[in-house]
Design an enzyme around this catalytic site. Sequence first.
Site, PDB file in Angstrom:
ATOM      1  N   ASP A 123      -8.513  -0.620 -10.886  1.00 51.05           N
ATOM      2  CA  ASP A 123      -9.177  -1.174  -9.881  1.00 51.05           C
ATOM      3  C   ASP A 123     -10.510   0.079 -10.076  1.00 51.05           C
ATOM      4  O   ASP A 123     -11.383  -0.502 -10.399  1.00 51.05           O
ATOM      5  CB  ASP A 123      -8.801  -1.049  -8.339  1.00 51.05           C
ATOM      6  CG  ASP A 123      -9.105  -1.648  -7.380  1.00 51.05           C
ATOM      7  OD1 ASP A 123     -10.524  -2.050  -7.522  1.00 51.05           O
ATOM      8  OD2 ASP A 123      -8.827  -1.566  -6.139  1.00 51.05           O
ATOM      9  N   ASP A 128      -0.343  -0.538  -5.078  1.00 47.11           N
ATOM     10  CA  ASP A 128      -1.375  -0.054  -4.919  1.00 47.11           C
ATOM     11  C   ASP A 128      -1.381   1.170  -4.040  1.00 47.11           C
ATOM     12  O   ASP A 128      -1.449   1.591  -2.933  1.00 47.11           O
ATOM     13  CB  ASP A 128      -2.110  -0.839  -4.352  1.00 47.11           C
ATOM     14  CG  ASP A 128      -3.295  -0.751  -4.649  1.00 47.11           C
ATOM     15  OD1 ASP A 128      -3.739   0.566  -5.214  1.00 47.11           O
ATOM     16  OD2 ASP A 128      -4.197  -1.486  -4.191  1.00 47.11           O
ATOM     17  N   LYS A 182       1.026  -0.967   0.197  1.00 45.79           N
ATOM     18  CA  LYS A 182       0.230   0.072   0.487  1.00 45.79           C
ATOM     19  C   LYS A 182       1.294   0.916  -0.041  1.00 45.79           C
ATOM     20  O   LYS A 182       1.415   0.963   0.628  1.00 45.79           O
ATOM     21  CB  LYS A 182      -0.762  -0.292   1.573  1.00 45.79           C
ATOM     22  CG  LYS A 182      -1.751  -0.780   1.386  1.00 45.79           C
ATOM     23  CD  LYS A 182      -2.675  -0.810  -0.184  1.00 45.79           C
ATOM     24  CE  LYS A 182      -3.875  -1.398  -0.082  1.00 45.79           C
ATOM     25  NZ  LYS A 182      -4.878  -1.809  -1.383  1.00 45.79           N
ATOM     26  N   GLU A 220      -0.932   0.099  -9.538  1.00 49.01           N
ATOM     27  CA  GLU A 220      -2.063   0.085  -9.550  1.00 49.01           C
ATOM     28  C   GLU A 220      -2.489   1.215  -8.972  1.00 49.01           C
ATOM     29  O   GLU A 220      -2.634   1.489  -8.075  1.00 49.01           O
ATOM     30  CB  GLU A 220      -2.165  -0.972  -8.602  1.00 49.01           C
ATOM     31  CG  GLU A 220      -3.749  -1.270  -8.364  1.00 49.01           C
ATOM     32  CD  GLU A 220      -4.246  -2.940  -7.602  1.00 49.01           C
ATOM     33  OE1 GLU A 220      -5.590  -2.825  -7.400  1.00 49.01           O
ATOM     34  OE2 GLU A 220      -3.553  -4.079  -7.502  1.00 49.01           O
ATOM     35  N   LYS A 250     -13.887  -5.909  -8.059  1.00 51.91           N
ATOM     36  CA  LYS A 250     -14.283  -6.137  -7.021  1.00 51.91           C
ATOM     37  C   LYS A 250     -16.231  -6.908  -6.841  1.00 51.91           C
ATOM     38  O   LYS A 250     -16.768  -5.407  -7.291  1.00 51.91           O
ATOM     39  CB  LYS A 250     -14.715  -4.960  -6.281  1.00 51.91           C
ATOM     40  CG  LYS A 250     -13.074  -4.501  -5.502  1.00 51.91           C
ATOM     41  CD  LYS A 250     -12.750  -3.395  -4.988  1.00 51.91           C
ATOM     42  CE  LYS A 250     -11.677  -3.324  -4.170  1.00 51.91           C
ATOM     43  NZ  LYS A 250     -10.184  -3.150  -4.830  1.00 51.91           N
TER      44      LYS A 250
END
Length: 367
Positions: free
Chosen positions: A240, A192, A164, A217, A264
Amino acid sequence: MEITRIAIHQVDLPLKEGAYSWSTQSFAAFDSTVLIIETDSGLTGVGEICPLGPSYLPAYAEGARVGLAQIAQGLIGEDPLQIGRINQTMDALLKGHPYVKSAIDMACWDLLGKATGQPVYNLLGGLLQEEVTLFKVISRQDPAAMAGKLADYQQQGFRQFQMKVGADAGEDIERILAVSEVLQAGNVLAADANTGWKQHEAIRVVKAVRDVDIYIEQPCLSYEECLAVRRHTDHPFILDECMDDPRVLMRGFQDSAMDVVNLKVSRVGGLTRARQFRDLCATLGITMTIEDTWGGEIATAAIAHLAHSTPQGFHFQSSAFHEYHSVQIADGGPVIKDGYMVASSAPGLGVTPDIAVLGKPVAVIGR
């Protein structure tokens, strides 16, 4: 078969490691909603929706419960096995808010599996993968701590990782360099940002880490910003948060905007629409991370069943969220071993909610 009663439960999911941090946000626990559909046949179906806090996506936990109560009354008496009709009815009762509808759709798939004696993955396309490749999330911390976490996770058998970033570009460059140094040969790492960088910051980062073997990402909030960053880097690219509709997926395909899409389940409205999205990706030749915003054993089971029924060549990785929590909300969750998970082969999603943990429902709609 008819829906006779819908119970809505609220449960907190505390993090084993104390906190989960990404971009500029951090949480010690997540607020999840579990939905149980009862029918006149005696069968029950279960679904779960757990937004990742109130400011990550246009979704929040209290909104899920209010929205479910709004929809539920209009579903009493409907046949939950007619999943297309259920989705049409939900859309007529509530415009938008796909995350709210996801839990109901998930519970209907659970019921369809139980009614037919089939695990949900059989109904979504069949068992195309015996086991589902997992990635492990490395929560945002200082560079040395994140590198240490990666080393620990590699010893646990994981081979794919998502670190992250998305807070401060300069610090994130240090994080990427530190973590990548301990990545073992053949393992996979993605950085990400969860939309956290401005376009100029993201371009600065990708240029600074141009020689690092890493995926980038969702660096920025909008599709257009991400596309601009994509055009400044040779890194493989994952989109995403902006991939919330098949029309955006088609645009990304036409623009060569990404190499991987993060699908998702709740963001697109449940397993029904996630299957449609997945099949379109496979048709276009786009590889997918298959997961959800967050959740316990129930949401993770839905992820696993969708991933099991996805051609292996188009499945990049998935999440097993229930392994991050100190509370178990259901029995029968996917089994995790050596960086993979396997869903139950029992009918439906294969999970049984623990009512002692869920407690009394916060709302009950029905006869």
